[in-house]
Motif scaffolding. Structure first.
Motif, PDB file in Angstrom:
ATOM      1  N   ALA A   1      -2.468  -1.655 -19.436  1.00 45.78           N
ATOM      2  CA  ALA A   1      -2.623  -2.167 -17.786  1.00 45.78           C
ATOM      3  C   ALA A   1      -3.862  -3.785 -18.007  1.00 45.78           C
ATOM      4  CB  ALA A   1      -2.305  -1.518 -16.638  1.00 45.78           C
ATOM      5  N   GLN A   2      -3.364  -4.137 -17.736  1.00 45.59           N
ATOM      6  CA  GLN A   2      -3.857  -5.763 -17.688  1.00 45.59           C
ATOM      7  C   GLN A   2      -4.135  -6.085 -15.965  1.00 45.59           C
ATOM      8  OE1 GLN A   2      -4.144  -8.643 -20.290  1.00 45.59           O
ATOM      9  NE2 GLN A   2      -3.997  -6.864 -21.775  1.00 45.59           N
ATOM     10  N   VAL A   3      -4.506  -5.401 -14.906  1.00 46.03           N
ATOM     11  CA  VAL A   3      -4.025  -5.814 -13.343  1.00 46.03           C
ATOM     12  C   VAL A   3      -5.187  -6.075 -13.055  1.00 46.03           C
ATOM     13  CG1 VAL A   3      -3.731  -5.102 -11.370  1.00 46.03           C
ATOM     14  CG2 VAL A   3      -2.346  -4.026 -13.758  1.00 46.03           C
ATOM     15  N   PHE A   4      -5.105  -7.876 -12.615  1.00 46.10           N
ATOM     16  CA  PHE A   4      -6.123  -8.341 -11.606  1.00 46.10           C
ATOM     17  C   PHE A   4      -6.421  -8.493 -10.656  1.00 46.10           C
ATOM     18  CE2 PHE A   4      -5.924  -9.453 -16.083  1.00 46.10           C
ATOM     19  CZ  PHE A   4      -7.642  -9.547 -16.568  1.00 46.10           C
ATOM     20  N   ARG A   5      -5.511  -8.082 -10.044  1.00 46.47           N
ATOM     21  CA  ARG A   5      -4.628  -8.360  -8.389  1.00 46.47           C
ATOM     22  C   ARG A   5      -4.791  -6.563  -7.794  1.00 46.47           C
ATOM     23  NH1 ARG A   5      -2.398 -12.792 -10.246  1.00 46.47           N
ATOM     24  NH2 ARG A   5      -3.475 -14.765  -9.765  1.00 46.47           N
ATOM     25  N   LYS A   6      -5.267  -6.661  -6.450  1.00 43.87           N
ATOM     26  CA  LYS A   6      -4.840  -5.273  -6.314  1.00 43.87           C
ATOM     27  C   LYS A   6      -3.134  -5.001  -5.538  1.00 43.87           C
ATOM     28  CE  LYS A   6      -6.472  -2.798  -1.656  1.00 43.87           C
ATOM     29  NZ  LYS A   6      -7.099  -2.845  -0.496  1.00 43.87           N
ATOM     30  N   PRO A   7      -3.172  -3.940  -6.309  1.00 44.30           N
ATOM     31  CA  PRO A   7      -1.113  -3.273  -5.512  1.00 44.30           C
ATOM     32  C   PRO A   7      -0.528  -3.564  -4.372  1.00 44.30           C
ATOM     33  CG  PRO A   7      -2.439  -1.757  -7.242  1.00 44.30           C
ATOM     34  CD  PRO A   7      -3.617  -3.055  -7.115  1.00 44.30           C
ATOM     35  N   VAL A   8       0.065  -3.847  -4.384  1.00 36.61           N
ATOM     36  CA  VAL A   8       1.060  -3.811  -2.568  1.00 36.61           C
ATOM     37  C   VAL A   8       1.396  -3.035  -2.872  1.00 36.61           C
ATOM     38  CG1 VAL A   8       2.112  -5.305  -1.399  1.00 36.61           C
ATOM     39  CG2 VAL A   8       0.057  -6.484  -2.607  1.00 36.61           C
ATOM     40  N   LEU A   9       2.019  -2.197  -1.213  1.00 36.42           N
ATOM     41  CA  LEU A   9       3.338  -0.723  -1.853  1.00 36.42           C
ATOM     42  C   LEU A   9       4.323  -1.876  -0.934  1.00 36.42           C
ATOM     43  CD1 LEU A   9       1.234   1.873  -0.479  1.00 36.42           C
ATOM     44  CD2 LEU A   9       1.896   0.975  -2.935  1.00 36.42           C
ATOM     45  N   GLY A  10       5.131  -1.176  -0.862  1.00 35.25           N
ATOM     46  CA  GLY A  10       6.511  -1.227  -0.070  1.00 35.25           C
ATOM     47  C   GLY A  10       7.918  -0.289  -1.010  1.00 35.25           C
ATOM     48  N   HIS A  11       9.158  -0.497  -1.021  1.00 36.31           N
ATOM     49  CA  HIS A  11      10.403   0.030  -0.568  1.00 36.31           C
ATOM     50  C   HIS A  11      10.869  -0.721  -1.278  1.00 36.31           C
ATOM     51  CE1 HIS A  11       8.263   1.430   2.705  1.00 36.31           C
ATOM     52  NE2 HIS A  11       8.743   3.009   2.469  1.00 36.31           N
ATOM     53  N   TYR A  12      11.440   0.053  -3.321  1.00 36.72           N
ATOM     54  CA  TYR A  12      12.448  -0.613  -3.390  1.00 36.72           C
ATOM     55  C   TYR A  12      13.501   0.451  -3.414  1.00 36.72           C
ATOM     56  CZ  TYR A  12      14.765  -2.143  -7.680  1.00 36.72           C
ATOM     57  OH  TYR A  12      16.325  -2.621  -8.252  1.00 36.72           O
ATOM     58  N   LYS A  13      13.692   2.024  -3.287  1.00 35.48           N
ATOM     59  CA  LYS A  13      14.531   2.609  -3.369  1.00 35.48           C
ATOM     60  C   LYS A  13      14.756   3.202  -1.069  1.00 35.48           C
ATOM     61  CE  LYS A  13      15.045   4.681  -7.573  1.00 35.48           C
ATOM     62  NZ  LYS A  13      14.861   5.857  -8.415  1.00 35.48           N
ATOM     63  N   PRO A  14      15.792   3.180  -0.339  1.00 36.20           N
ATOM     64  CA  PRO A  14      15.516   3.691   1.347  1.00 36.20           C
ATOM     65  C   PRO A  14      14.499   5.220   1.560  1.00 36.20           C
ATOM     66  CG  PRO A  14      17.825   3.405  -0.022  1.00 36.20           C
ATOM     67  CD  PRO A  14      17.031   3.105  -0.656  1.00 36.20           C
ATOM     68  N   ASP A  15      13.710   4.230   1.808  1.00 36.18           N
ATOM     69  CA  ASP A  15      12.167   5.577   2.334  1.00 36.18           C
ATOM     70  C   ASP A  15      11.743   5.830   0.950  1.00 36.18           C
ATOM     71  OD1 ASP A  15      13.042   5.540   4.958  1.00 36.18           O
ATOM     72  OD2 ASP A  15      15.071   6.418   4.725  1.00 36.18           O
ATOM     73  N   THR A  16      11.681   5.528   0.140  1.00 37.05           N
ATOM     74  CA  THR A  16      11.030   5.311  -1.428  1.00 37.05           C
ATOM     75  C   THR A  16       9.994   4.599  -1.588  1.00 37.05           C
ATOM     76  OG1 THR A  16      12.438   7.051  -2.572  1.00 37.05           O
ATOM     77  CG2 THR A  16      11.034   6.334  -3.496  1.00 37.05           C
ATOM     78  N   LEU A  17       8.847   4.650  -1.231  1.00 34.75           N
ATOM     79  CA  LEU A  17       7.529   3.717  -1.787  1.00 34.75           C
ATOM     80  C   LEU A  17       7.504   3.229  -3.268  1.00 34.75           C
ATOM     81  CD1 LEU A  17       4.655   5.328   0.207  1.00 34.75           C
ATOM     82  CD2 LEU A  17       5.618   3.470   0.388  1.00 34.75           C
ATOM     83  N   ALA A  18       7.200   2.163  -3.155  1.00 36.45           N
ATOM     84  CA  ALA A  18       7.223   1.655  -4.610  1.00 36.45           C
ATOM     85  C   ALA A  18       6.010   0.748  -5.022  1.00 36.45           C
ATOM     86  CB  ALA A  18       8.553   0.444  -5.291  1.00 36.45           C
ATOM     87  N   VAL A  19       5.027   0.558  -5.962  1.00 34.67           N
ATOM     88  CA  VAL A  19       3.948  -0.663  -5.988  1.00 34.67           C
ATOM     89  C   VAL A  19       4.391  -1.729  -6.860  1.00 34.67           C
ATOM     90  CG1 VAL A  19       3.139   1.616  -7.765  1.00 34.67           C
ATOM     91  CG2 VAL A  19       1.807  -0.134  -6.485  1.00 34.67           C
ATOM     92  N   VAL A  20       3.443  -2.776  -6.425  1.00 32.64           N
ATOM     93  CA  VAL A  20       4.168  -4.235  -7.190  1.00 32.64           C
ATOM     94  C   VAL A  20       2.722  -3.576  -7.971  1.00 32.64           C
ATOM     95  CG1 VAL A  20       4.146  -6.734  -7.109  1.00 32.64           C
ATOM     96  CG2 VAL A  20       5.228  -4.789  -4.845  1.00 32.64           C
ATOM     97  N   ILE A  21       3.056  -4.032  -9.120  1.00 31.61           N
ATOM     98  CA  ILE A  21       1.472  -4.084 -10.229  1.00 31.61           C
ATOM     99  C   ILE A  21       1.907  -5.462 -10.335  1.00 31.61           C
ATOM    100  CG2 ILE A  21       0.429  -3.310 -12.415  1.00 31.61           C
ATOM    101  CD1 ILE A  21       0.912  -1.393 -10.044  1.00 31.61           C
TER     102      ILE A  21
END
Length: 546
Positions: free
Chosen positions: A361-381
């Protein structure tokens, strides 16, 4: 043979019964029995109650006016001609109209629009930093105050309901050592603690919500400073700004990215990066070191076993130098997501055991949370930079990649955002280069940035909502009114405070941007027309987080 009376009685028995009481009444002037009076009283009471109810309904419906609901403008814009922008945006319902308002910071070379609150009047030289709040409904100015000569750091409390004992505040670092606390409802300075550190010292971080140390019943403020090679800590009262106790030491190998974590047992720990490891200090131990007295806080046995008592290192998988660490909801409290130069690791917030690891991983920005599936948390990398940047959506519980898309962007590309939709998924917003220039290029003052919208119900489609040529300093996607008004806010301008120029704060309703958006098909499947896709995005409804 029956006589006439008997025959009439047999044919009309009720008539005969009705006649008997009358015959037995005797005196016609005698008052009616109590049962008749009770029946009449009941009837009067019923009709009187009915009349009162109808009257109340009439008054409420037609005479008493309904409170005016503020009309939210679809878009508004605020401009400053000779200013510079700070990378800061926050929202809070300041004027009590149930619509989120916008707070931002800028440095103005001119005086404020309110002459009596100019830089000179507040004891600053021109230019100075202004803190401003504008109405989310129409962009009108709610308040504007000079707060510092130059803002180097700002940290705000999480939104608080009106009437709460905890006043929503922002702590602002003015220069290297001075801290100012500002009331978000009024913009007034609650307290100003002038710099009292050593000459070569500087404030590295502010942490609000530290357990009450001075006994006033309110959370306190932890200030982390660097003095030569040593990182130290100080506690200040959030109500008065006065220092509580002395200073504590976090060592010389501390690199930053501090986070205050509370375990399931209620124990407080300070997390920070130290080299290629994660380090931690018990807040009980740190505060007792600073104040010299017993602090009624807990230690967590599992954390005490995982932390080296000498080096304070936590026994966890290496993620490289930690760039970001953030809390994410877990099954038993909050878990910890570590974003490093080598990997992203999700740790159990109670026993620090790794749940999953994303390598390379080469992540420079802070990840963001959201929901890809209903009521299931996902994280944007956002993995990688420039032309090699890829946007990944990971299942937060397993680390599995749910969606992946190359989206080139430059170093100044703003952070992603998400808004929860009525179907219990999320709409995601990413900034990147326009499709026509998805190639290597250097960032300039007039670099064109595109805002893309994605929803998991159409995984092979991106909407290009808008293009912005000005330098984007800050960006937020905001639900201004629950289930009604979703919009995005962009702060543009130069961050070079030595050469001020135009600064703009703009709000755009998301639904209004969709009809003119450009549809980008990510695969070969094009079963739906562009207009059908736009209509699908237009029908999205947004909801507040639970």
């Amino acid at each position: 043979m029956m006589d006439n009376k008997d025959l009439e009685a047999e044919i009309h028995p009720l008539k005969n019964e009705d006649r008997k009481p009358q015959e037995s009444q005797g005196d016609p002037c005698k008052s009616p029995p109590p049962q008749s009076r009770l029946s009449r009283c009941r009837s009067v009471a019923f009709f009187l109650s009915l009349f009162i109810c109808l009257f109340v309904v009439f008054v409420v419906s037609f005479i008493i006016p309904c409170p005016d609901r503020p009309a939210s403008q679809r878009t508004w814009r605020i401009d400053y001609n000779t200013a510079a922008a700070y990378n800061f945006l926050a929202t809070e319902d300041i004027n009590g109209d149930r619509i989120q308002d916008v707070l931002f910071l800028y440095k103005n070379a001119n005086s404020s629009s309110h002459p009596n609150r100019s830089c000179i009047e507040e004891g600053f030289s021109v230019p100075c930093a202004f803190f401003a709040a504008v109405s989310g409904a129409n962009g009108s100015l709610l308040w504007e105050r000079p707060v510092a000569q130059n803002v180097t750091l700002v940290q705000c409390t999480s939104p608080q309901p009106r009437g709460s004992e905890v006043v929503p505040v922002c702590a602002i670092v003015d220069g290297p050592t001075s801290v100012v606390a500002v009331d978000l409802f009024t913009g007034e300075t609650l307290w100003n603690h002038p710099g009292s550190l050593e000459g070569n010292s500087s404030i590295l971080s502010l942490l609000l919500g530290v357990p009450d140390v001075d006994g006033d019943g309110l959370p306190d403020l932890l200030v982390l400073t660097k003095e030569k090679e040593e990182v130290n800590s100080y506690v200040y009262s959030s109500s008065t700004g006065s220092q509580v106790g002395g200073k504590g030491s976090l060592g010389s190998n501390t690199e930053g990215n501090w986070l205050l974590h509370v375990t399931k047992t209620g124990a407080y720990y300070l997390l920070f990066s130290c080299g290629h490891s994660l380090c931690s200090r018990s807040m009980k131990d740190l505060l007792e070191e600073m104040t010299g007295k017993e602090i009624p806080l807990k230690r967590d046995p599992l954390w005490e076993q995982a932390i080296n008592s000498t080096t304070h290192r936590v026994s966890s998988p290496s993620s490289g130098v930690i760039r970001h660490q953030l809390h994410v909801p877990g099954k038993a409290g909050k878990d910890l997501l570590l974003v490093g130069t080598e990997a992203c690791v999700l740790l159990d917030g109670q026993n620090l055991a790794p749940k999953w690891t994303l390598g390379d991983a080469q992540v420079f920005r802070k990840p963001v949370l959201g929901h890809y599936k209903p009521d299931t948390l996902a994280v944007v990398i956002e993995n990688g930079t420039d032309a090699d940047r890829q946007v990944l959506l990971l299942d937060l519980s397993t680390g599995a990649i749910l969606w992946r898309q190359p989206l080139p962007g430059l170093s100044g590309t703003p952070q992603a955002a998400s808004l929860l939709t009525a179907d219990h998924r999320s709409a995601f917003f990413f900034w990147g280069l326009p499709e026509g220039v998805w190639a290597n290029q250097t960032e300039t003052r007039d670099t064109l940035h595109s805002l893309y919208m994605f929803h998991p119900t159409l995984p092979n489609v991106l909407l290009e909502l808008t293009n912005v040529s000005s330098n984007i300093v800050a960006f937020e996607a905001v639900l201004f009114e629950p289930s009604r008004h979703a919009a995005y806010v962009v702060l543009t301008g130069l961050q070079n405070l030595a050469t001020p120029g135009p600064v703009s704060l703009t709000k755009h309703k998301i639904r209004d941007c969709i009809p003119d958006s450009r549809v980008l098909h990510l695969g070969q499947d094009r079963d739906s027309s562009d207009q059908v896709i736009r209509d699908h995005f237009s029908r999205l409804r947004y909801r507040s987080e639970a």
